[in-house]
Design an enzyme around this catalytic site. Structure first.
Site, mmCIF file in Angstrom:
data_model
loop_
_atom_site.group_PDB
_atom_site.id
_atom_site.type_symbol
_atom_site.label_atom_id
_atom_site.label_comp_id
_atom_site.label_asym_id
_atom_site.label_seq_id
_atom_site.Cartn_x
_atom_site.Cartn_y
_atom_site.Cartn_z
ATOM 1 N N LYS A 15 0.842 -1.207 0.000
ATOM 2 C CA LYS A 15 0.000 0.000 0.000
ATOM 3 C C LYS A 15 0.872 1.250 0.000
ATOM 4 O O LYS A 15 0.650 2.166 -0.794
ATOM 5 C CB LYS A 15 -0.881 0.019 1.249
ATOM 6 C CG LYS A 15 -1.523 1.374 1.551
ATOM 7 C CD LYS A 15 -2.435 1.371 2.742
ATOM 8 C CE LYS A 15 -1.775 1.786 4.008
ATOM 9 N NZ LYS A 15 -1.539 3.218 4.199
ATOM 10 N N ASN A 16 1.879 1.275 0.869
ATOM 11 C CA ASN A 16 2.641 2.517 1.048
ATOM 12 C C ASN A 16 3.673 2.748 -0.042
ATOM 13 O O ASN A 16 4.300 3.805 -0.091
ATOM 14 C CB ASN A 16 3.271 2.550 2.440
ATOM 15 C CG ASN A 16 2.202 2.705 3.518
ATOM 16 O OD1 ASN A 16 1.033 2.991 3.194
ATOM 17 N ND2 ASN A 16 2.562 2.485 4.756
ATOM 18 N N CYS A 53 -5.614 12.139 12.458
ATOM 19 C CA CYS A 53 -6.421 10.921 12.570
ATOM 20 C C CYS A 53 -6.161 10.347 13.961
ATOM 21 O O CYS A 53 -5.435 10.913 14.756
ATOM 22 C CB CYS A 53 -6.063 9.926 11.478
ATOM 23 S SG CYS A 53 -4.392 9.322 11.588
ATOM 24 N N ARG A 57 -0.835 14.329 12.475
ATOM 25 C CA ARG A 57 -0.475 14.272 11.043
ATOM 26 C C ARG A 57 -0.284 15.669 10.434
ATOM 27 O O ARG A 57 -0.917 16.036 9.452
ATOM 28 C CB ARG A 57 -1.527 13.481 10.252
ATOM 29 C CG ARG A 57 -1.944 12.162 10.827
ATOM 30 C CD ARG A 57 -0.843 11.157 11.035
ATOM 31 N NE ARG A 57 -0.267 10.608 9.843
ATOM 32 C CZ ARG A 57 -0.759 9.540 9.207
ATOM 33 N NH1 ARG A 57 -1.842 8.970 9.645
ATOM 34 N NH2 ARG A 57 -0.191 9.068 8.111
ATOM 35 N N ASP A 68 3.504 20.566 7.996
ATOM 36 C CA ASP A 68 4.409 21.724 7.979
ATOM 37 C C ASP A 68 5.695 21.450 7.197
ATOM 38 O O ASP A 68 6.179 22.296 6.446
ATOM 39 C CB ASP A 68 4.734 22.149 9.411
ATOM 40 C CG ASP A 68 5.270 20.987 10.253
ATOM 41 O OD1 ASP A 68 4.643 19.913 10.234
ATOM 42 O OD2 ASP A 68 6.336 21.131 10.868
ATOM 43 N N ASP A 93 4.197 0.842 12.109
ATOM 44 C CA ASP A 93 2.982 0.218 11.559
ATOM 45 C C ASP A 93 2.781 -1.205 12.049
ATOM 46 O O ASP A 93 1.705 -1.767 11.840
ATOM 47 C CB ASP A 93 3.018 0.238 10.024
ATOM 48 C CG ASP A 93 2.853 1.643 9.485
ATOM 49 O OD1 ASP A 93 3.102 1.858 8.300
ATOM 50 O OD2 ASP A 93 2.499 2.542 10.276
ATOM 51 N N ILE A 113 7.176 7.431 16.916
ATOM 52 C CA ILE A 113 6.859 8.102 15.650
ATOM 53 C C ILE A 113 5.561 8.897 15.730
ATOM 54 O O ILE A 113 5.505 10.043 15.296
ATOM 55 C CB ILE A 113 6.784 7.066 14.496
ATOM 56 C CG1 ILE A 113 8.077 6.247 14.409
ATOM 57 C CG2 ILE A 113 6.459 7.755 13.171
ATOM 58 C CD1 ILE A 113 9.332 7.056 14.082
ATOM 59 N N ARG A 117 -8.623 -0.608 4.307
ATOM 60 C CA ARG A 117 -7.808 0.456 3.696
ATOM 61 C C ARG A 117 -6.453 -0.118 3.258
ATOM 62 O O ARG A 117 -5.839 0.358 2.310
ATOM 63 C CB ARG A 117 -7.569 1.590 4.698
ATOM 64 C CG ARG A 117 -8.818 2.353 5.062
ATOM 65 C CD ARG A 117 -8.490 3.566 5.886
ATOM 66 N NE ARG A 117 -7.462 4.384 5.221
ATOM 67 C CZ ARG A 117 -6.998 5.512 5.724
ATOM 68 N NH1 ARG A 117 -7.449 5.941 6.906
ATOM 69 N NH2 ARG A 117 -6.079 6.215 5.099
HETATM 70 C C1 EPZ Z 1 3.859 7.132 6.218
HETATM 71 O O1 EPZ Z 1 3.046 8.148 6.765
HETATM 72 C C2 EPZ Z 1 2.983 5.891 6.119
HETATM 73 N N1 EPZ Z 1 1.864 6.149 5.220
HETATM 74 C C3 EPZ Z 1 2.455 5.507 7.499
HETATM 75 O O2 EPZ Z 1 1.708 4.306 7.365
HETATM 76 C C4 EPZ Z 1 3.649 5.246 8.416
HETATM 77 O O3 EPZ Z 1 3.185 4.949 9.719
HETATM 78 C C5 EPZ Z 1 4.560 6.482 8.441
HETATM 79 O O4 EPZ Z 1 4.960 6.833 7.099
HETATM 80 C C6 EPZ Z 1 5.812 6.251 9.270
HETATM 81 O O5 EPZ Z 1 6.534 5.182 8.753
HETATM 82 C C7 EPZ Z 1 2.063 6.084 3.884
HETATM 83 O O6 EPZ Z 1 3.164 5.844 3.416
HETATM 84 C C8 EPZ Z 1 0.865 6.309 3.021
HETATM 85 P P1 EPZ Z 1 5.788 10.595 8.338
HETATM 86 P P2 EPZ Z 1 3.573 9.694 6.790
HETATM 87 O O7 EPZ Z 1 5.669 11.842 7.562
HETATM 88 O O8 EPZ Z 1 4.337 9.974 5.554
HETATM 89 C C9 EPZ Z 1 5.491 13.942 11.702
HETATM 90 C C10 EPZ Z 1 -0.172 2.895 7.580
HETATM 91 O O9 EPZ Z 1 -0.752 2.366 8.532
HETATM 92 N N2 EPZ Z 1 5.361 14.938 10.632
HETATM 93 O O10 EPZ Z 1 7.054 9.792 8.231
HETATM 94 O O11 EPZ Z 1 2.424 10.550 7.117
HETATM 95 C C11 EPZ Z 1 4.249 13.039 11.800
HETATM 96 O O12 EPZ Z 1 3.245 13.679 12.568
HETATM 97 C C12 EPZ Z 1 0.292 4.334 7.678
HETATM 98 O O13 EPZ Z 1 0.098 2.313 6.494
HETATM 99 C C13 EPZ Z 1 5.360 16.293 10.969
HETATM 100 O O14 EPZ Z 1 5.456 16.659 12.139
HETATM 101 O O15 EPZ Z 1 4.569 9.620 8.032
HETATM 102 C C14 EPZ Z 1 4.786 11.810 12.496
HETATM 103 O O16 EPZ Z 1 4.828 12.046 13.896
HETATM 104 C C15 EPZ Z 1 -0.011 4.942 9.031
HETATM 105 N N3 EPZ Z 1 5.231 17.220 9.984
HETATM 106 C C16 EPZ Z 1 6.229 11.709 11.956
HETATM 107 O O17 EPZ Z 1 6.539 12.995 11.382
HETATM 108 C C17 EPZ Z 1 5.116 16.863 8.657
HETATM 109 O O18 EPZ Z 1 5.020 17.771 7.786
HETATM 110 C C18 EPZ Z 1 6.396 10.652 10.876
HETATM 111 O O19 EPZ Z 1 5.472 10.934 9.884
HETATM 112 C C19 EPZ Z 1 5.120 15.487 8.333
HETATM 113 C C20 EPZ Z 1 5.249 14.539 9.325
#
Ligand code: EPZ
Length: 419
Positions: free
Chosen positions: A22-23, A116, A121, A124, A305, A327, A397
């Site tokens: 998916k990812n 969520c 999420r 910034d 995950d 995370i 999903r």
């Molecule tokens: C991806 O989400 C995955 N989703 C998530 O999988 C996965 O848990 C996550 O990476 C971490 O590995 C997809 O690939 C579609 P991040 P993403 O940006 O890109 C913070 C699942 O179940 N952050 O690496 O949203 C954020 O809040 C899903 O398949 C900011 O603060 O993850 C989090 O605490 C759930 N500001 C941390 O970084 C930003 O602008 C990691 O988020 C962006 C992120």
């Protein structure tokens, strides 16, 4: 509400083939926006997040369809850069369309995807990176309007190796003017697959698999046919399922190289692993041992995950364990449901303390997120009696058919459709 009915099933036995990731496929679908013509994605999983991304592409004027080869995406008729609110806010990862839309249409308009149940999420980092490349954003009432006459390459260090931010940076850079260097990038395999897809389409991305990506902007990208790799999180779900139920299963197409941190944990729990090519045999002869501490980290650390599925497994292990979630800010939601089933779990800030129990008891449960939902199905399989899991649309999903998969492994799991 659709419900999954689960009977306590004892040790899992059987073989399973893992669906496409998916990812990996979601950012690759976003990358198709950069390519005029028809791309073909083989081994694309039939999951609702892919459907949602297809609806978003269609709202932009693209066409998508499935045939015997896989999912086809034709973006030659793309004409709309405003994304519908109800689709954007139903899937956080819709933000990944921002970079490609600015690159192709020089403008984009979408609502904040919003938080969520697992955390806020924020986006910034996405907005900051794109501004560094020349984009200008106007934000009013949670709505983002972006303009980018010309995205221009530069050197950017990400404050955190965010997966989505790295992906948006790559998508904004591959056709930007000049060279972009992204530092402190996410190393996740799904980011690497996105780079391989784009390079196959004619992009010039160097440093794939490292935290420093050097991208030379090109004039045009060309349609490709690409095979989506197996989903490491789905594979990990069934590996832990074999451990939790003291079962013995075979996984036919395991992305083993992407699961080092996961296999390290299950070995500590007393699991026996044998690998022939991509065929992984997972055998848990005795009750899983507790693990003193597992900390979720960015790749190649233990994946957030799989934290929920790990919690279910530790809830039936022998001894006291701890999980630290580093995370997301709120990813222990299933602890409450497991405690209702008889588990002993205490949440202390970022840490969950788990005292394993021999038995869990069947219960009517509610899924609140994708990976937590899958962990509740596993808890039902481990429990005595018949459990019902509501809100199973969350599970759909990311899992093509979790009931089918678990039935292949000998569990009594079925979906009940209720009007
Ligand atoms: C991806 O989400 C995955 N989703 C998530 O999988 C996965 O848990 C996550 O990476 C971490 O590995 C997809 O690939 C579609 P991040 P993403 O940006 O890109 C913070 C699942 O179940 N952050 O690496 O949203 C954020 O809040 C899903 O398949 C900011 O603060 O993850 C989090 O605490 C759930 N500001 C941390 O970084 C930003 O602008 C990691 O988020 C962006 C992120």
């Amino acid at each position: 509400m659709d419900i999954i009915h689960v009977q306590g099933s004892g040790p899992l036995r059987g073989e399973i083939q893992i669906q496409g990731s998916k990812n990996a496929v979601l950012p690759i679908l976003a990358a198709a926006v950069l390519i005029e013509g028809t791309c073909c994605l083989k081994n694309c999983p039939h999951i609702s997040d892919v459907n949602c991304m297809c609806r978003l592409l269609e709202s932009m004027g693209c066409s998508t369809y499935w045939d015997e080869d896989g999912l086809k995406v034709d973006t030659s008729t793309l004409k709309e850069s405003r994304l519908p609110k109800e689709l954007v806010t139903s899937m956080r990862s819709s933000i990944i369309l921002l970079g490609p839309l600015l690159a192709r249409c020089k403008e984009a308009s979408l609502d904040y995807p919003g938080g969520c149940v697992i955390g806020d999420r924020p986006i910034d980092m996405h907005l900051h990176l794109l501004k560094e490349m020349g984009a200008v954003f106007t934000i009013q009432n949670e709505h983002i309007a972006g303009l980018a006459e010309q995205l221009t390459g530069t050197t950017i260090r990400l404050p955190f190796p965010s997966v989505g931010t790295t992906e948006n940076g790559i998508l904004a850079s591959v056709m930007a003017k000049g060279r972009t260097t992204l530092l402190n990038c996410a190393l996740e395999p799904e980011v690497q697959q996105l780079c391989h897809f784009l390079n196959a389409a004619g992009a010039k991305i160097e440093g794939v698999g490292t935290d420093c990506l050097r991208i030379e902007g090109v004039e045009k990208l060309y349609p490709v046919t690409y095979m989506i790799e197996a989903d490491r999180i789905v594979a990990g779900t069934y590996i832990f399922s074999a451990v939790a139920t003291m079962g013995r299963i075979g996984i036919l197409n395991t992305p083993v190289k992407e699961l080092d941190s996961v296999l390290e944990v299950v070995k500590q729990m007393g699991c026996r692993l044998s690998l022939e090519g991509k065929h992984l045999e997972v055998w848990q002869k005795e009750r899983p041992k507790a693990v003193s501490l597992v900390q979720t980290q960015v790749y190649p650390g233990f994946p957030t995950d799989l934290q929920s599925v790990l919690m279910t497994t530790l809830a039936v292990s022998d001894g006291e364990s701890q999980i630290e979630e580093n995370i997301f800010s709120n990813r222990f939601k299933i602890a409450g449901e497991l405690v209702r089933m008889g588990a002993e779990i205490r949440i202390e800030g970022r840490r969950a303390r788990i005292k394993g129990k021999e038995k869990l008891y069947a219960m009517s449960l509610l899924a609140e997120d994708l990976r937590g939902g899958a962990a509740l199905v596993l808890a039902g399989i481990c429990a005595q009696g018949n459990s019902l899991i509501g809100n199973c649309h969350y599970i759909e999903r990311g899992y093509e058919d979790i009931c089918r998969d678990y039935r292949f492994l000998g569990a009594a799991v079925e979906k009940i459709v209720r009007s």
